[in-house]
Scaffold this motif. Structure first.
Motif: not given
Length: 190
Positions: A101, A119, A121, A162-166
């Motif tokens: 993470d 955030e 990610t 990835i999963h989320g905000d790059y």
């Protein structure tokens, strides 16, 4: 004209803010980046981001000041910037073939109000050979980055998905930051 200051010397955060066509100054100061090990990663990044913003806001109380901090968390351990090549190799070995993470905290201070947020990610690495890790470490890129990699440069070859905000992984969650600036009364030029 409202004054906007990025409380960071990170070239990556500067580039991200420039993509928004905002006029801003850069001012950073040395702040204590130690933290209470009992804090959660979310609390750590928000606290460190706030320290950075606060240090600059004290000198610029009429400005909007953005502070940010990023950490990588693997196996319930916070990975900051490696001290040397050996630590970078060790960190990358830990991340190899696994999910970790990335937490980025942001603190925005303004003349009327302030806010902080984070955030998270999820990032998955390919299985890496020792040779791949050594070659990446030799590039020098890992030495000034949390978790010993930069997703936007050579380190992109290590990332499977990835999963989320790059942009949070790069160092600043751009969309959320803009929304919070607007909420605090910053007038965007468009």
């Amino acid at each position: 004209m409202q004054n906007l200051i990025l409380a960071s010397s990170s070239p990556r955060r500067k580039e991200l803010l420039e993509t928004l066509r905002l006029s801003f100054a850069i001012s950073s100061s040395e702040v204590d980046e130690s933290f209470n090990p009992n804090l959660s990663p979310e609390e750590v990044v928000m606290e460190l981001a706030e320290r950075k913003a606060q240090a600059i806001f004290k000198e610029n109380p009429d400005a909007f000041v953005i502070g940010s901090d990023t950490v990588v968390v693997a196996d319930n351990r916070i990975l900051g910037k490696p001290a040397d090549e050996a630590e970078a190799f060790s960190m990358l070995k830990t991340l190899s073939g696994k999910q970790h993470d990335v937490f980025t905290g942001v603190s925005i201070m303004s003349p009327k109000s302030s806010t902080r947020f984070y955030e998270k990610t999820e990032v998955w690495f390919w299985e890496l050979t020792d040779e791949e890790i050594r070659a990446y470490v030799k590039s020098g890129e890992p030495l000034d980055k949390a978790g010993a990699y930069g997703i936007q440069q050579l380190g992109s070859m290590l990332v499977k998905k990835i999963h989320g905000d790059y942009f949070a992984v790069v160092g600043l969650p751009v969309a959320k930051t803009v929304r919070e600036l607007k909420r605090l009364g910053y007038e965007l030029p468009y």
